[in-house]
Design a protein around this motif. Structure first.
Motif, PDB file in Angstrom:
ATOM      1  N   ALA A 197      -5.435   8.920  -5.543  1.00  0.00           N
ATOM      2  CA  ALA A 197      -5.932   8.393  -6.817  1.00  0.00           C
ATOM      3  C   ALA A 197      -7.443   8.526  -6.849  1.00  0.00           C
ATOM      4  CB  ALA A 197      -5.548   6.918  -6.943  1.00  0.00           C
ATOM      5  N   ASP A 222     -10.115  -0.656  -9.805  1.00  0.00           N
ATOM      6  CA  ASP A 222      -9.491   0.410 -10.605  1.00  0.00           C
ATOM      7  C   ASP A 222      -8.442   1.174  -9.792  1.00  0.00           C
ATOM      8  OD1 ASP A 222     -10.726  -0.102 -12.996  1.00  0.00           O
ATOM      9  OD2 ASP A 222     -12.312   1.377 -12.732  1.00  0.00           O
ATOM     10  N   LEU A 223      -8.750   1.381  -8.519  1.00  0.00           N
ATOM     11  CA  LEU A 223      -7.762   2.041  -7.651  1.00  0.00           C
ATOM     12  C   LEU A 223      -6.579   1.109  -7.388  1.00  0.00           C
ATOM     13  CD1 LEU A 223     -10.169   3.669  -5.047  1.00  0.00           C
ATOM     14  CD2 LEU A 223      -8.833   4.875  -6.788  1.00  0.00           C
ATOM     15  N   VAL A 255      -5.327  -1.472  -9.047  1.00  0.00           N
ATOM     16  CA  VAL A 255      -4.371  -1.707 -10.141  1.00  0.00           C
ATOM     17  C   VAL A 255      -3.517  -0.464 -10.426  1.00  0.00           C
ATOM     18  CG1 VAL A 255      -5.675  -3.568 -11.261  1.00  0.00           C
ATOM     19  CG2 VAL A 255      -6.039  -1.181 -11.988  1.00  0.00           C
ATOM     20  N   SER A 256      -3.993   0.689 -10.008  1.00  0.00           N
ATOM     21  CA  SER A 256      -3.175   1.891 -10.204  1.00  0.00           C
ATOM     22  C   SER A 256      -2.082   1.970  -9.137  1.00  0.00           C
ATOM     23  CB  SER A 256      -4.043   3.148 -10.181  1.00  0.00           C
ATOM     24  OG  SER A 256      -4.290   3.554  -8.845  1.00  0.00           O
ATOM     25  N   MET A 270      -0.083  -2.728 -13.532  1.00  0.00           N
ATOM     26  CA  MET A 270      -1.199  -3.634 -13.263  1.00  0.00           C
ATOM     27  C   MET A 270      -2.438  -3.028 -13.927  1.00  0.00           C
ATOM     28  SD  MET A 270      -0.490  -4.702  -9.266  1.00  0.00           S
ATOM     29  CE  MET A 270      -0.969  -3.121  -8.552  1.00  0.00           C
ATOM     30  N   ARG A 271      -3.258  -3.881 -14.483  1.00  0.00           N
ATOM     31  CA  ARG A 271      -4.521  -3.411 -15.091  1.00  0.00           C
ATOM     32  C   ARG A 271      -5.585  -4.469 -14.858  1.00  0.00           C
ATOM     33  NH1 ARG A 271      -4.310   0.256 -19.406  1.00  0.00           N
ATOM     34  NH2 ARG A 271      -6.572   0.041 -19.405  1.00  0.00           N
ATOM     35  N   ASP A 272      -6.855  -4.052 -14.833  1.00  0.00           N
ATOM     36  CA  ASP A 272      -7.920  -5.058 -14.737  1.00  0.00           C
ATOM     37  C   ASP A 272      -8.637  -5.175 -16.072  1.00  0.00           C
ATOM     38  OD1 ASP A 272      -8.892  -2.487 -14.275  1.00  0.00           O
ATOM     39  OD2 ASP A 272     -10.580  -3.190 -13.073  1.00  0.00           O
TER      40      ASP A 272
END
Lengths: 333, 333
Positions: A49, A78-79, A81-82, A214-216
């Motif tokens: 990612a 960011d990583l 949540v991916s 999942m997202r921030d």
């Protein structure tokens, strides 16, 4: 060593060399005996990612963090949540001539500490210096590389009744930074939530099944991020206003100044959508971590109407929420 | 679409969404149907190269290139000289409020074109907007990921008599940018050499053996980069002034203003150190490429004295060269 950054620190010559050696290599470590144009890294898998983020936050030091801590945590998140395990970071600095080197040291120390905490290695860097007035102190880009783990990940397959979870109180970062600027004319005892979430999010991925996404919710806040999910996957997301955790102090500032916490930036929160069956287990695991102690289920997915975010107010009315529109606050991250 | 960048283009809301969709996705393509926090990529090998660079060049458009072309070529070259095949780029923009969107489009188009030419894919991006006066137009960070190829690479094992090759005329970028600023009071018909070198460098790696190291002499110029190699590997490098290719126009401006082309920036040149046996073959291959048509052998390695760069002047004297010291020119890249 010099006290302030000069243009010569950015010219690639002797002063640049010393700046890299004395500030960056001493903080981040030097994996190779020689500093090359590119760092060689070995990945555990072929599927990786990649994410990038520039940080222009003002002020650079704020309650609960700094641009350095944020630049690491933001990209790590960011990583994470991916669904990837953060592994490596690069950092690129644009520094204004005259910037105090003592501040640069503090920032770099914060980066090194946060990198250690989240288990990532800073493998490459770059520094550019611009003339006085051509930047505001320092801007930092971090780019992150993570590893997707076999058997672990987000399914992106949604079903009616899936639960929407937020990992803690919202709006803390926004209020902490805005009050730190001193422009609001008020003070509030609110710290930014700025933190790396990767260890917590890895725990829920490992110990539960049924995580959908999942997202921030950073710039644009909780509402904007949920609108994006709703539109991208053509879901109707219902959230209950009374279920959303907001600190009293954040509520207070918002009431006073007319802000909506749903649109305030967060830098240490995750939105997690999970099957109804697993929702309580996810919350339970999140609450074991200091960053997740206020985790709550705030809503659910229905497929009645497509691509919409609906907020149920305390009086039972439903309000359609849209993306943040028009700048609330520049340079919040 | 709007004509100028506003702060709202950076707030993560509706305008940010449209900017990304209309400018970036339309130019770079959208590999995934949905834009996530992190891009998922699959690498051909476990051993990868990573590099990062921020670009603050002034002016953003100059003869032979733009900040966009440079941001791609510069990072591609850092990967290529390390012996890796460039594969993926990320880009992070810091844009000043009021920046013309037409210029942003031109820059992004240049990036897309150069990415296509060099065979890299832009996989992730980020945009931040700062208030008027807090940046000078636009700054771009690119981070590159490349793949090390089995059986191909630089040995880093040096021997007496190894040849030092430069892939073309030096100082073109420096003079092109400085004259484009209009501050020198002169004009010169010199284009920047800004170009991706990965295809050319891959050719010499594939078709010859005995490549010891490759570097791109950007900020600090040919002399600074050679001093770094000499110090890092404890070599004495001898170069002959008369053998170094310099355009007459570049010589002219340097003579007029007292600059030394050895310290001027290049953005489309490589230094290659290769075994004596293979040197002619390397030059022959380089010259087949437009970017390498002026390639020349400019010196050799001896181990008589350690960690030194010596310039032999036309009269036969030897001069010790050091790193660039004191800013010649800020914001050259």
């Amino acid at each position: 060593m010099e006290t302030y950054i000069s243009l010569a620190h950015g010219d690639g010559g002797e002063l640049s060399h010393r700046l890299i050696r004395d500030i960056f290599v001493s903080a981040f470590g030097d994996k190779n005996a020689v500093m090359f144009d590119a760092a060689a890294i070995t990945m555990a898998t072929h599927k990786i990612a990649v994410t990038t983020d520039s940080f222009v936050i003002k002020p650079i030091f704020f309650p609960g963090g700094s641009i350095g801590k944020l630049a690491v945590a933001g990209t790590v998140n960011d990583l994470a949540v991916s669904g990837a395990k953060p592994a490596y970071l690069t950092c690129g600095f644009v520094i204004e001539e005259g910037f105090p080197i003592s501040n640069l040291k503090k920032i770099v120390t914060d980066m090194a500490n946060e990198a250690k905490k989240s288990g990532v290695t800073i493998v490459a860097g770059d520094t550019k210096v611009v003339e006085r007035g051509s930047a505001d102190g320092v801007y930092i880009n971090t780019t992150g590389i993570g590893v997707y783990q076999p058997e672990i990940g987000c399914s992106l397959e949604f079903a009616e009744g899936d639960a929407v979870i937020v990992s803690g109180t919202i709006g803390d970062h926004g209020i902490a930074v805005l009050t730190a600027r001193g422009e609001l004319g008020i003070t509030a005892p609110v710290n930014s939530d700025c933190a790396s979430l990767n260890n917590m999010l890895e725990a829920i991925l490992k110990d539960t099944s049924g995580i959908k996404i999942m997202r921030d919710p950073t710039r644009g806040g909780l509402a904007t991020t949920l609108v994006e999910i709703a539109e991208d996957f053509q879901l109707t997301i219902n959230i209950q206003e009374t279920a959303i955790p907001v600190k009293a102090e954040v509520h207070g500032v918002c009431d006073l100044l007319g802000y909506d916490p749903l649109y305030l930036a967060n830098e240490g929160k995750a939105i997690i959508i999970v099957s109804a069956k697993e929702k309580d287990k996810v919350v339970e695991i999140l609450r074991k971590f200091p960053e997740g102690k206020d985790a709550a289920i705030i809503g659910s997915i229905s497929s009645k109407e497509k691509g919409r975010l609906l907020l149920e107010t305390p009086l039972g009315a439903k309000r359609l929420l849209t993306r943040l529109s028009g700048t609330m606050f520049p340079r919040i991250c």
